[in-house]
Structure formats: C-alpha cells, structure tokens
Design a protein around this motif. Structure first.
Motif, mmCIF file in Angstrom:
data_model
loop_
_atom_site.group_PDB
_atom_site.id
_atom_site.type_symbol
_atom_site.label_atom_id
_atom_site.label_comp_id
_atom_site.label_asym_id
_atom_site.label_seq_id
_atom_site.Cartn_x
_atom_site.Cartn_y
_atom_site.Cartn_z
ATOM 1 N N VAL A 22 0.832 -1.208 0.000
ATOM 2 C CA VAL A 22 0.000 0.000 0.000
ATOM 3 C C VAL A 22 0.869 1.263 0.000
ATOM 4 O O VAL A 22 0.648 2.163 -0.823
ATOM 5 C CB VAL A 22 -1.006 -0.003 1.167
ATOM 6 N N PRO A 23 1.888 1.384 0.880
ATOM 7 C CA PRO A 23 2.723 2.590 0.819
ATOM 8 C C PRO A 23 3.415 2.771 -0.535
ATOM 9 O O PRO A 23 3.456 3.885 -1.065
ATOM 10 C CB PRO A 23 3.753 2.375 1.936
ATOM 11 N N LEU A 24 3.949 1.689 -1.100
ATOM 12 C CA LEU A 24 4.646 1.821 -2.382
ATOM 13 C C LEU A 24 3.680 2.117 -3.524
ATOM 14 O O LEU A 24 3.994 2.916 -4.411
ATOM 15 C CB LEU A 24 5.457 0.557 -2.675
ATOM 16 N N LEU A 25 2.510 1.516 -3.486
ATOM 17 C CA LEU A 25 1.505 1.797 -4.503
ATOM 18 C C LEU A 25 1.044 3.256 -4.402
ATOM 19 O O LEU A 25 0.951 3.958 -5.416
ATOM 20 C CB LEU A 25 0.311 0.842 -4.365
ATOM 21 N N ALA A 26 0.784 3.712 -3.184
ATOM 22 C CA ALA A 26 0.367 5.105 -2.993
ATOM 23 C C ALA A 26 1.462 6.061 -3.462
ATOM 24 O O ALA A 26 1.183 7.059 -4.139
ATOM 25 C CB ALA A 26 0.022 5.363 -1.535
ATOM 26 N N GLY A 27 2.705 5.762 -3.120
ATOM 27 C CA GLY A 27 3.818 6.600 -3.565
ATOM 28 C C GLY A 27 3.928 6.628 -5.077
ATOM 29 O O GLY A 27 4.153 7.676 -5.672
ATOM 30 N N GLY A 28 3.764 5.463 -5.704
ATOM 31 C CA GLY A 28 3.800 5.396 -7.163
ATOM 32 C C GLY A 28 2.683 6.203 -7.797
ATOM 33 O O GLY A 28 2.888 6.867 -8.823
ATOM 34 N N LEU A 29 1.512 6.164 -7.183
ATOM 35 C CA LEU A 29 0.387 6.944 -7.705
ATOM 36 C C LEU A 29 0.646 8.451 -7.562
ATOM 37 O O LEU A 29 0.249 9.231 -8.430
ATOM 38 C CB LEU A 29 -0.907 6.544 -7.005
#
Length: 184
Positions: free
Chosen positions: A20-27
C-alpha cells in the motif's frame, strides 16, 4: 518448540505491508507527472513574500529544506545508534516537518506555474526528481507506522527521499546560485 513455530520465528519479514505505501507513492509520482504535463503552465503561482522574484524564493526555500534534510540524516543516524551521540527524536520529527513545509510553495509554483518540462536536461531531471521526491516521501510516511515491515524499509525510503531532495537542490538552487548569483 515445534518445527513450525521455529520456522515462523525465523521467517523474514513480509513485503506485503509495503504494498500500500509503495503503490500510494507510485500513484503520487504518476499523478504529479501527469498533472505537470497536462496542465497549461500559468507562469505565476504564488506570491514571493519578501523575495525579489519566484526563482530566489524557490532557491532559498529549497536550500532551507536541503539543510533540514541534512539534519534529518544526522538525527536518523543518531536514533539508529550510529553516531555515539544522542539527538532527541523530536529534532528528527520537526526538522522533517519543517523541510516538507518549505517544499510546498516551491512544488506548487513549479507544477502550477511551470509544469513538467523536458526540453532542457537539467529541468527534466529536476521535474522528475520533484515527482519522485513526493512519491517516495508518501511511501515513507505511510510505511512509518507499520511495525511489520522489513528493517531496511525506513532507511531505504528515507535515503531515497534525501537523495531526491539533494538532486532537486542541485538542479535548482545550486544551479541558481552558481548561474544567476546569490539574490534574495
């Protein structure tokens, strides 16, 4: 102790809590990049509040964030017991908060007034580093409260955040001070 229990104790931490943190950061990276390219730059975004123009304002605020980022690295090393001195954790928290706050008017001006530019290599690198900085910062902040992440999570995300900010500073404030001069 059973063999299954021993396996569970020695299992490396899962990467699932980082999704979730990496996906949010990527977004965040993607959203800022898309907005920066799709938005028609206005040429003006924020008042310069005591500065002679937008470029000096951005150079000095970015320099302030850069100095506070160095405080972040030193205080993080202290918190991890790598320096032999104790710096209160509040120094780390508040220097990070202040550094982030200093970047907000700069980023707003860059995105709204200038957009993501790619004609000049320095400016392209600066634009991409800016998007990456906010993405990796987002990932770090979302990973921070999670206790089940691998031990390398915060040092790596913090290091990437610092590295991105150094790159931003080099491609903006350092360039400004060396090419244009020191102006307020």
């Amino acid at each position: 102790m059973t063999a299954i229990h021993q396996q569970q104790q020695h299992r490396p931490p899962s990467l699932v809590p980082l999704l979730v943190p990496l996906l949010a950061g990527g977004l965040v990276v993607l959203a800022l990049g898309v907005y920066g390219r799709a938005h028609t730059p206005t040429g003006y975004a924020v008042g310069v509040a005591g500065f002679s123009a937008a470029l000096p304002m951005k150079a000095w605020l970015t320099t302030g964030a850069f100095v506070l980022a160095i405080v972040q690295v030193v205080s993080a090393l202290s918190m991890w017991g790598k320096l032999g001195i104790t710096i209160p954790p509040a120094v780390h928290r508040w220097s990070g908060r202040l550094a982030f706050v200093l970047t907000i008017p700069v980023a707003f001006h860059c995105l709204y007034a200038l957009g993501l530019q790619y004609d000049v290599p320095r400016v392209l690198a600066h634009s991409l580093l800016g998007c990456f900085f906010y993405g990796v910062f987002t990932a770090k902040m979302l990973a921070l409260p999670k206790r089940d992440t691998p031990g390398w999570t915060l040092p790596v995300l913090g290091g990437l955040t610092f590295t991105a900010l150094v790159g931003i500073w080099l491609t903006s404030a350092f360039w400004f001070f060396t090419a244009i001069g020191i102006k307020v």
